[in-house]
Design a protein around this motif. Structure first.
Motif, mmCIF file in Angstrom:
data_model
loop_
_atom_site.group_PDB
_atom_site.id
_atom_site.type_symbol
_atom_site.label_atom_id
_atom_site.label_comp_id
_atom_site.label_asym_id
_atom_site.label_seq_id
_atom_site.Cartn_x
_atom_site.Cartn_y
_atom_site.Cartn_z
ATOM 1 N N SER A 214 50.471 74.078 51.294
ATOM 2 C CA SER A 214 48.948 73.903 51.441
ATOM 3 C C SER A 214 49.102 72.538 51.059
ATOM 4 O O SER A 214 48.050 71.500 51.619
ATOM 5 C CB SER A 214 48.616 74.503 49.872
ATOM 6 N N SER A 215 50.295 71.749 51.197
ATOM 7 C CA SER A 215 49.681 70.391 51.134
ATOM 8 C C SER A 215 50.071 69.226 52.230
ATOM 9 O O SER A 215 50.472 68.619 52.344
ATOM 10 C CB SER A 215 50.758 69.569 50.194
ATOM 11 N N GLU A 216 50.415 70.583 53.556
ATOM 12 C CA GLU A 216 51.127 69.933 54.908
ATOM 13 C C GLU A 216 50.002 69.890 56.309
ATOM 14 O O GLU A 216 49.462 71.199 55.555
ATOM 15 C CB GLU A 216 52.246 70.888 55.182
ATOM 16 N N ASP A 217 50.777 69.474 56.564
ATOM 17 C CA ASP A 217 48.712 69.074 57.850
ATOM 18 C C ASP A 217 48.923 70.361 58.816
ATOM 19 O O ASP A 217 49.959 69.454 60.307
ATOM 20 C CB ASP A 217 48.691 68.064 58.269
ATOM 21 N N LEU A 218 49.257 71.598 58.739
ATOM 22 C CA LEU A 218 49.649 72.285 59.686
ATOM 23 C C LEU A 218 48.820 73.758 59.499
ATOM 24 O O LEU A 218 48.157 73.520 58.285
ATOM 25 C CB LEU A 218 50.627 72.620 59.209
ATOM 26 N N PRO A 219 47.969 74.167 60.917
ATOM 27 C CA PRO A 219 47.428 75.529 60.450
ATOM 28 C C PRO A 219 47.491 76.396 59.742
ATOM 29 O O PRO A 219 49.046 76.390 59.465
ATOM 30 C CB PRO A 219 47.428 75.167 62.021
ATOM 31 N N ASP A 220 46.386 77.521 59.518
ATOM 32 C CA ASP A 220 46.634 78.494 58.519
ATOM 33 C C ASP A 220 47.446 79.477 59.225
ATOM 34 O O ASP A 220 48.469 80.642 58.658
ATOM 35 C CB ASP A 220 45.527 79.184 58.604
ATOM 36 N N LEU A 321 61.103 56.232 54.439
ATOM 37 C CA LEU A 321 60.810 55.459 53.988
ATOM 38 C C LEU A 321 58.957 54.309 54.415
ATOM 39 O O LEU A 321 59.196 53.974 53.990
ATOM 40 C CB LEU A 321 61.637 54.199 53.604
ATOM 41 N N ALA A 322 59.545 54.740 56.268
ATOM 42 C CA ALA A 322 58.593 53.833 57.334
ATOM 43 C C ALA A 322 57.376 54.317 56.747
ATOM 44 O O ALA A 322 57.615 55.676 56.833
ATOM 45 C CB ALA A 322 59.208 53.609 58.024
ATOM 46 N N ALA A 323 56.212 54.076 56.198
ATOM 47 C CA ALA A 323 54.571 54.261 56.491
ATOM 48 C C ALA A 323 54.519 54.681 57.818
ATOM 49 O O ALA A 323 54.200 53.356 58.225
ATOM 50 C CB ALA A 323 53.573 53.565 55.488
ATOM 51 N N TRP A 324 54.346 55.621 58.247
ATOM 52 C CA TRP A 324 54.099 55.820 59.356
ATOM 53 C C TRP A 324 53.354 57.583 59.408
ATOM 54 O O TRP A 324 53.612 58.677 58.571
ATOM 55 C CB TRP A 324 55.197 56.267 60.767
ATOM 56 N N SER A 325 52.645 57.446 60.684
ATOM 57 C CA SER A 325 52.046 59.242 60.797
ATOM 58 C C SER A 325 53.401 60.587 61.148
ATOM 59 O O SER A 325 53.778 59.920 61.164
ATOM 60 C CB SER A 325 50.716 59.374 61.752
ATOM 61 N N GLY A 326 52.870 61.742 60.657
ATOM 62 C CA GLY A 326 53.620 62.923 60.920
ATOM 63 C C GLY A 326 53.706 63.315 60.208
ATOM 64 O O GLY A 326 54.568 62.953 59.013
ATOM 65 N N ILE A 327 54.868 64.705 59.831
ATOM 66 C CA ILE A 327 55.803 65.642 58.835
ATOM 67 C C ILE A 327 56.984 64.329 58.824
ATOM 68 O O ILE A 327 57.270 64.476 60.221
ATOM 69 C CB ILE A 327 55.347 66.893 59.459
ATOM 70 N N LYS A 328 57.083 64.571 57.763
ATOM 71 C CA LYS A 328 58.992 63.316 58.277
ATOM 72 C C LYS A 328 59.603 64.347 58.223
ATOM 73 O O LYS A 328 60.185 65.841 57.739
ATOM 74 C CB LYS A 328 58.822 62.905 56.131
ATOM 75 N N ASN A 363 55.338 55.007 69.420
ATOM 76 C CA ASN A 363 53.885 56.026 69.119
ATOM 77 C C ASN A 363 53.221 56.743 67.760
ATOM 78 O O ASN A 363 54.513 57.111 67.344
ATOM 79 C CB ASN A 363 54.545 56.994 69.938
ATOM 80 N N ALA A 364 52.310 57.466 67.101
ATOM 81 C CA ALA A 364 52.106 58.282 66.695
ATOM 82 C C ALA A 364 52.327 59.668 66.597
ATOM 83 O O ALA A 364 53.002 59.868 67.812
ATOM 84 C CB ALA A 364 50.560 58.372 66.405
ATOM 85 N N PHE A 365 53.524 60.208 65.910
ATOM 86 C CA PHE A 365 54.214 61.466 65.197
ATOM 87 C C PHE A 365 52.546 62.015 65.251
ATOM 88 O O PHE A 365 52.373 62.104 64.124
ATOM 89 C CB PHE A 365 55.007 61.504 64.458
ATOM 90 N N PRO A 366 52.929 63.458 66.169
ATOM 91 C CA PRO A 366 52.159 64.362 65.646
ATOM 92 C C PRO A 366 52.768 65.672 64.813
ATOM 93 O O PRO A 366 54.166 65.096 64.301
ATOM 94 C CB PRO A 366 52.237 65.381 67.104
ATOM 95 N N ALA A 367 51.827 66.148 63.684
ATOM 96 C CA ALA A 367 51.389 67.175 63.174
ATOM 97 C C ALA A 367 53.048 67.854 63.406
ATOM 98 O O ALA A 367 53.012 68.613 63.744
ATOM 99 C CB ALA A 367 51.250 68.005 62.530
ATOM 100 N N MET A 368 54.409 68.267 63.769
ATOM 101 C CA MET A 368 55.265 69.023 64.070
ATOM 102 C C MET A 368 56.371 69.315 62.705
ATOM 103 O O MET A 368 56.422 69.217 61.749
ATOM 104 C CB MET A 368 55.963 68.459 65.502
ATOM 105 N N ILE A 369 56.407 70.808 62.523
ATOM 106 C CA ILE A 369 57.838 71.270 61.907
ATOM 107 C C ILE A 369 58.476 72.457 62.242
ATOM 108 O O ILE A 369 57.952 73.291 62.822
ATOM 109 C CB ILE A 369 57.047 71.699 60.438
ATOM 110 N N GLY A 370 59.420 72.922 61.974
ATOM 111 C CA GLY A 370 60.615 73.885 62.256
ATOM 112 C C GLY A 370 60.881 73.884 60.953
ATOM 113 O O GLY A 370 61.627 73.534 60.353
#
Ligand SMILES: Cc1cc2nc3c(=O)[nH]c(=O)nc-3n(C[C@H](O)[C@H](O)[C@H](O)COP(=O)(O)OP(=O)(O)OC[C@H]3O[C@@H](n4cnc5c(N)ncnc54)[C@H](O)[C@@H]3O)c2cc1C
Length: 418
Positions: A214-220, A321-328, A363-370
């Protein structure tokens, strides 16, 4: 002057201090060493990339609280399986790629960095004394501080193996089953991995929200797929319930826990594993001007510090540790390590030759996850949406939760050429 291979050498040498010897830090150190030795760096994807014209004498010091490289992605498995644990922690002195006079290791904790005088203060683990390290360039890659059982708390390989052994005993002895609290990425992977390793064990995952992740920027649909797979693999999942009380019950022969959920429901279990604590940035060694409100290091796309600190152009931050977009992610940390190495190399060349540096900009990192969910892997990327299968597990994590993939990508098993 030209060396045997025709590469010119610059007249001055540089000291680079890397804080954190994990995915980001090692990627930065190894790629920088390649470039300084006049070679195309190991992560370069452009087949036409030309090797640098100059050799740059370098001393790269890596400081880490741990005595080795730990494959953090595999933590849900390594803490629950002694055999795997042993494969996932390699002492720095046993890593072939680092056997070069370019590298120096300090096991210790960085307590303060003075960007103005370019001095880091380190509590040396071996001597228990404070020491200082002077540097020309600093790479901050010390990630987030994570609690047990999200990550092991040991700093030495030998202690880590003991820590895993103790955890395995607790898992085996939990005759009333195991409850994992927290349905974020780590809790989900922990529950799935325990079920695969201990199929007889009852594994329950409890999450306070009505949707996993629920706290990740990922689709339902990705969260729903993850839930489906967990249930297919016989993990019990309770959603929309907060654990409001955890009480130890003395059953005579073993310790049992009674959990009370927000709706009054009670359940008993042999072991409670919490995967809900927020991981905290390890950036306390820096002045607040370098950090954003979350404690992450503010950076430019070149990975140089962007906060109001002296010598910002000589300070780089990478990874979690770097403030950047996307899921760590570890892939992001390694990519940042590569760019930091290339940009530091450019900066050094500019100082020596007067040439204009050509920086790599992130570049900005898109929200991606495995997500490794036992036998299957669920993947989300904006281009391909949600996918999940056993084949994907092979592609994304191989047979060992990605350990060989990361090891081979960084070429940790290859000694540096003479
Ligand atoms: C359980 C779990 C599963 C994960 N699964 C995945 C996955 O499947 N795929 C994926 O891409 N990502 C995954 N991640 C995220 C991934 O592990 C991180 O994004 C990655 O580890 C970041 O790498 P890093 O090099 O920035 O920092 P870290 O890996 O956190 O390493 C930081 C290093 O710095 C050291 N350190 C910390 N403080 C100090 C100090 N003051 N002085 C000296 N040294 C210090 C630490 O000992 C550590 O070695 C997972 C994370 C966890 C916890």
């Amino acid at each position: 002057m030209p060396s045997n291979d025709g590469v010119l050498a610059v007249a001055r040498s540089f000291r680079v201090l890397v804080i954190g010897g994990s995915y980001g830090g090692l990627a930065a150190a190894l790629n920088l060493s390649d470039l300084a030795r006049g070679r195309v760096c190991r992560f370069e994807s452009n087949p036409d990339a030309k090797p640098p014209q100059y050799r740059i004498p370098l001393q790269i010091t890596v400081v880490d609280e741990r005595d080795g490289y730990f494959h953090l992605i595999g933590a849900p498995k390594s803490l629950a399986c002694e055999k795997y644990a042993s494969d996932t922690w390699t002492r720095f002195k046993d890593i072939p790629a680092l056997r070069s006079p370019d590298f120096n290791f300090i096991q210790g904790s960085v307590s303060k960095v003075d960007c103005g005088s370019k001095i880091a203060h380190i509590l040396d683990t071996e001597t228990q004394e404070n020491r200082t390290e002077k540097y020309d360039y600093l790479i901050a890659g010390s990630g987030l501080r994570r609690v047990f059982p999200v990550a092991p708390q040991s700093f030495r390989r030998a202690d880590f193996l003991e820590e895993a052994k103790k955890h395995v005993e607790n898992v085996r002895n939990a005759t009333e089953g195991i409850v994992v609290v927290g349905g974020g990425a780590v809790g989900i992977e922990m529950a799935a991995e325990l079920k695969i390793l201990y199929p007889e064990q009852k594994i329950t995952l409890i999450h306070s929200r009505s949707r996993l992740l629920s706290s990740e920027d990922l689709p339902d649909d990705f969260a729903e797929r993850a839930l489906e797979i967990l249930r297919e693999e016989n993990v019990e999942v309770i959603l929309g319930q907060r654990v409001v009380d955890t009480t130890a019950v003395d059953s005579g022969k073993e310790r049992i826990w009674r959990l009370t959920l927000a709706d009054g429901q009670q359940l008993t279990t042999g072991l409670v594993l919490s995967a809900i604590s927020r991981s905290v940035p390890t950036s306390t060694y820096l002045s607040p001007e370098a950090l954003n409100e979350e404690g992450l290091i503010k950076i430019r796309p070149s990975l140089q510090f962007s906060g109001d600190v002296p010598n910002a152009e000589h300070h780089f931050a990478i990874g979690d540790l770097a403030a950047w977009s996307g899921i760590k992610r570890c892939g992001g940390a390694m990519h940042m390590g590569q760019y930091a190495a290339q940009n530091i190399h450019q900066h050094m060349l500019a100082e020596c030759t007067g040439e204009k540096p050509e920086f790599k900009n992130l570049n900005a990192f898109p929200a991606m996850i495995g997500l490794a969910l036992g036998k299957k892997c669920a993947v989300y990327s904006p281009d391909e949406g949600t996918r999940a299968s056993e084949d994907l597990m092979d592609v994304m994590f191989g047979k060992d939760m990605g350990s060989s993939i990361c090891w081979n990508y960084m070429r940790l098993g290859h000694p540096p050429p003479a």
